[in-house]
Design an enzyme around this catalytic site. Structure first.
Site, PDB file in Angstrom:
ATOM      1  N   GLU A  47       0.863  -1.191   0.000  1.00  0.00           N
ATOM      2  CA  GLU A  47       0.000   0.000   0.000  1.00  0.00           C
ATOM      3  C   GLU A  47       0.889   1.227   0.000  1.00  0.00           C
ATOM      4  O   GLU A  47       1.945   1.243   0.627  1.00  0.00           O
ATOM      5  CB  GLU A  47      -0.900   0.018   1.238  1.00  0.00           C
ATOM      6  CG  GLU A  47      -1.689   1.327   1.317  1.00  0.00           C
ATOM      7  CD  GLU A  47      -2.867   1.306   2.274  1.00  0.00           C
ATOM      8  OE1 GLU A  47      -2.930   0.430   3.137  1.00  0.00           O
ATOM      9  OE2 GLU A  47      -3.730   2.195   2.122  1.00  0.00           O
ATOM     10  N   CYS A 242      -6.518   1.028   2.542  1.00  0.00           N
ATOM     11  CA  CYS A 242      -7.468   2.154   2.539  1.00  0.00           C
ATOM     12  C   CYS A 242      -7.305   3.074   1.338  1.00  0.00           C
ATOM     13  O   CYS A 242      -8.240   3.810   1.004  1.00  0.00           O
ATOM     14  CB  CYS A 242      -7.328   2.954   3.822  1.00  0.00           C
ATOM     15  SG  CYS A 242      -7.956   2.078   5.249  1.00  0.00           S
ATOM     16  N   ASN A 373     -12.101  -3.170  -0.096  1.00  0.00           N
ATOM     17  CA  ASN A 373     -11.052  -3.467   0.886  1.00  0.00           C
ATOM     18  C   ASN A 373     -11.678  -3.858   2.222  1.00  0.00           C
ATOM     19  O   ASN A 373     -12.158  -4.958   2.367  1.00  0.00           O
ATOM     20  CB  ASN A 373     -10.128  -2.249   1.017  1.00  0.00           C
ATOM     21  CG  ASN A 373      -9.091  -2.428   2.113  1.00  0.00           C
ATOM     22  OD1 ASN A 373      -8.495  -3.496   2.217  1.00  0.00           O
ATOM     23  ND2 ASN A 373      -8.881  -1.419   2.935  1.00  0.00           N
ATOM     24  N   GLU A 374     -11.734  -2.896   3.142  1.00  0.00           N
ATOM     25  CA  GLU A 374     -12.171  -3.232   4.506  1.00  0.00           C
ATOM     26  C   GLU A 374     -13.610  -2.769   4.696  1.00  0.00           C
ATOM     27  O   GLU A 374     -13.899  -1.997   5.595  1.00  0.00           O
ATOM     28  CB  GLU A 374     -11.234  -2.512   5.466  1.00  0.00           C
ATOM     29  CG  GLU A 374     -10.770  -3.333   6.619  1.00  0.00           C
ATOM     30  CD  GLU A 374      -9.683  -2.638   7.408  1.00  0.00           C
ATOM     31  OE1 GLU A 374      -9.807  -1.431   7.707  1.00  0.00           O
ATOM     32  OE2 GLU A 374      -8.690  -3.308   7.746  1.00  0.00           O
TER      33      GLU A 374
HETATM   34  O1  AHR Z   1      -2.374  -1.391   6.597  1.00  0.00           O
HETATM   35  C1  AHR Z   1      -2.856  -0.149   6.977  1.00  0.00           C
HETATM   36  C2  AHR Z   1      -4.366  -0.062   6.858  1.00  0.00           C
HETATM   37  O2  AHR Z   1      -4.998  -0.935   7.750  1.00  0.00           O
HETATM   38  C3  AHR Z   1      -4.927  -0.453   5.525  1.00  0.00           C
HETATM   39  O3  AHR Z   1      -4.885   0.581   4.645  1.00  0.00           O
HETATM   40  C4  AHR Z   1      -6.335  -0.823   5.844  1.00  0.00           C
HETATM   41  O4  AHR Z   1      -6.854  -1.784   4.978  1.00  0.00           O
HETATM   42  C5  AHR Z   1      -6.285  -1.264   7.276  1.00  0.00           C
HETATM   43  O5  AHR Z   1      -7.209  -0.604   8.039  1.00  0.00           O
END
Ligand code: AHR
Length: 656
Positions: A47, A242, A373-374
């Site tokens: 990321e 994120c 993603n999350e």
């Molecule tokens: O790894 C850091 C963050 O943690 C990522 O962007 C997200 O997916 C998670 O909340």
């Protein structure tokens, strides 16, 4: 006093009796292979956080090369020569060039003293003695016949290397020049001086080291990529995290804006720029010099399956939580379909054609795609269903990955799993950032998972410790050891867990937002954390099939401080054990290999440990916690080994 002396003798005697006996007797059933270990089992999560891309693995040394940061001159300053006469102007072309509207007009008013600008780089520029640097600029003559002097300087202004350009055309043209650096310096700057009189329009001012990974133009930092290649990762997930979601939908990651010509890739603010008040990074933007094409290339270079994750019509639910109406998801579906074409389509197709034009006519062989993603809640399930069904119809061959929110337990996670079980998803991405002790307690997490459910992608995990009064979450040996213990549970359940990756991957020591991270770097150095070596020891000792490693018929999940798992590699005929001793003293373990004959009475032993569990590596002392490899003699299929206190051991033995 006398009494105390006697009791001390008794304690010592008892301990020495115990220490001669094995604390554990394990049986490894070499001829009982169970689950296959997927080639994707151990991978990498990338990321653009902590300056992982711009200012990190993306080797560009110039910050804000196209003047598109919110403040057009961020990273730039005017040279401080009071006698110089000149001026600069930021010009915005607007719709004429919507992806890269701004350029700089630099004017030097005299022919005696040059006038110019200095770029500070990303916390300076790391440069090396005798190395070549490639300067480039897109420029056009505005007035006069000017000459551009290009210099690498140290913080006192001493020139470390120089070159020049002249004969500029009146049309926008790309110019290139190389320079050699005469000294190694961590915080160099780039000075560009206009010799006039006259003025020059300038854009995309760039400086790259020649020694990028595989010497590619617009390339990546070779030392950082080498760390990834050394892991022999099964996959690389990108671009996050994120950043996929964005604070709001306008700031979501849109892969199409990251491919094609560099000057057409529209820069955006990085969501980690303002995320944490205590770690602000106002100069954090995404130039997309490292875009989807470069990610695919990187995956290919390091032998990892590419695993892109796309936005699912939802912004980060911790931030704006914006969503796209269900009847307006078509552009998101099209992005996914076009991405598959970009990766796998023939050069005769629109997006496959762009890939070929960028230099890769053969397909990238994409097999996995993440949608969201999350994310969590009904909103996610509704969107995931629509997008995944649309992709399935056209591309049933692609393995689809769904998110499962940031939760490791509880109603919200159960709701998602409940829904996802009935939907056509191949893998569910679970995230856990938890205290080290959570990892020890949960090494049995997948022992009782429903074997008929979608497979698990443990896509983001890391042990976050509170090792000082104010939590600092450093990459301590303790955190890494607890992850190693937990990973025995992932390996034992390789029929459920198909992919796993530590997160985040990279962090710039001067510009991080989130800690801990797997690999740290500054402008000249790179450092693997203890957690990195744990990941590497797993991924380079994967094996092809899980075999039982048992004590009294039970798996080792922390009984008397021992965690263990084992695989065999059918092609190399090796049995490979992972043993984690979390107790503060050495442990004797008797090992009994059943169902196999040894081809040699030797074992390769890799041990990762440290004097103190709170030890961690730094750039200056990067090998404080570092694996040591030895070959040892063993007596036969039944032998004894001593595990170091608080250690992770990988033991490999060849069988016939
Ligand atoms: O790894 C850091 C963050 O943690 C990522 O962007 C997200 O997916 C998670 O909340």
């Amino acid at each position: 006093m006398r009494k105390l002396f006697y009791s001390a003798i008794i304690v010592v005697t008892i301990f020495s009796t115990i220490s001669t006996m094995a604390q554990h007797t394990l049986t490894v059933q070499v001829n009982e292979p169970g689950a296959k270990v997927q080639s994707t089992m151990w991978g990498i999560f990338f990321e653009d956080i902590n300056f992982a891309a711009d200012g990190g693995v993306y080797a560009e040394l110039v910050k804000n090369r196209s003047f598109e940061f919110l403040w057009p001159l961020m990273g730039w300053e005017v040279t401080k020569d009071d006698n110089a006469l000149g001026e600069f102007l930021v010009i915005n072309r607007g719709d004429e060039n919507p992806n890269n509207p701004r350029f700089l007009r630099l004017t030097c008013k005299t022919d005696s003293i040059p006038y110019g600008l200095i770029n500070e780089g990303f916390r300076g520029m790391g440069v090396k003695k005798d190395n070549l640097y490639d300067f480039s600029i897109i420029a056009r003559k505005h007035a006069g016949d000017v000459k551009l002097k290009i210099e690498l300087i140290d913080t006192l202004g001493t020139v470390l290397g120089q070159t020049s350009l002249e004969n500029f055309s009146e049309n926008w043209t790309k110019y290139e020049a190389e320079l050699t650096c005469n000294n190694t310096y961590p915080k160099a700057k780039l000075r560009i001086l206009l010799e006039g009189p006259g003025s020059l329009d300038m854009d995309m001012i760039s400086l790259f080291p020649r020694d990028t990974w595989k010497n590619r133009k617009n390339g990546l930092r070779a030392d950082l990529v080498q760390m990834l290649a050394d892991m022999k990762p099964g996959f690389i997930r990108f671009p996050g995290g994120c950043v996929v979601e964005g604070h709001h939908l306008d700031l979501r990651y849109q892969w199409k804006k990251t491919v094609g010509k560099l000057e057409d890739r529209k820069l955006i603010i990085n969501r980690w720029n303002t995320e944490f008040d205590y770690r602000p990074a106002h100069d954090y933007f995404q130039s997309y010099g490292l875009g989807f094409y470069e990610y695919f290339l990187l995956a290919e270079d390091i032998g990892a399956e590419p695993v892109p994750i796309l936005n699912c019509g939802m912004a980060c639910q911790f931030n704006s939580a914006e969503v796209v109406p269900l009847d307006q998801l078509d552009p998101y579906i099209q992005d996914a379909l076009d991405l598959i074409e970009f990766a796998n389509g023939a050069p005769t197709t629109k997006w496959g054609g762009l890939r070929a034009e960028m230099g890769h006519p053969t397909p990238f062989n994409l097999k996995f795609l993440g949608i969201g993603n999350e994310q969590w809640g009904e909103q996610y399930i509704e969107r995931y269903k629509i997008i995944s069904e649309a992709i399935r119809k056209v591309h049933p061959e692609i393995n689809l990955i769904s998110g499962s929110g940031p939760w490791r337990a509880g109603e919200l996670l159960e709701y998602l799993w409940g829904e996802l079980k009935h939907m056509e998803t191949d893998l569910v991405d679970e995230h856990y950032y938890c205290p080290p002790e959570w990892f020890l307690k949960n090494a049995n997490r997948y022992d009782s998972y429903d074997r008929k459910c979608p497979k698990v992608f443990a896509g983001e995990f890391a042990a976050h410790g509170k090792e000082e009064e104010n939590p600092t979450s450093r990459n301590t040996w303790y955190s890494a050891m607890c992850e190693a213990a937990y990973m025995t549970g992932l390996e034992r359940n390789a029929d459920v867990v198909y992919m796993a990756s530590y997160a985040p991957l990279f962090a710039n020591v001067e510009a991080w937002q989130w800690r801990p991270d797997l690999i740290w770097f500054d402008n000249l150095h790179v450092m693997g954390t203890p957690n990195y070596y744990v990941q590497k020891m797993y991924s380079t000792n994967r094996g092809s099939d899980v075999v039982p490693i048992l004590e009294k018929g039970k798996a080792l999940i922390g009984q008397d401080s021992l965690y263990a798992s084992a695989t065999i590699d059918k092609s190399t005929k090796e049995v490979c054990m992972k043993l984690v001793n979390i107790q503060a003293r050495p442990m004797k373990v008797e090992i009994n290999l059943t169902g196999a004959e040894l081809s040699q009475k030797k074992a390769v032993v890799q041990v990762l440990t440290s004097e103190n569990v709170m030890d961690y590596n730094t750039i200056e002392n990067s090998k404080k916690v570092y694996p040591v490899e030895n070959e040892i003699d063993i007596s036969g299929t039944k032998f004894e080994i001593k595990l170091e206190k608080e250690s992770f051991t990988v033991l490999k033995i060849k069988y016939k």
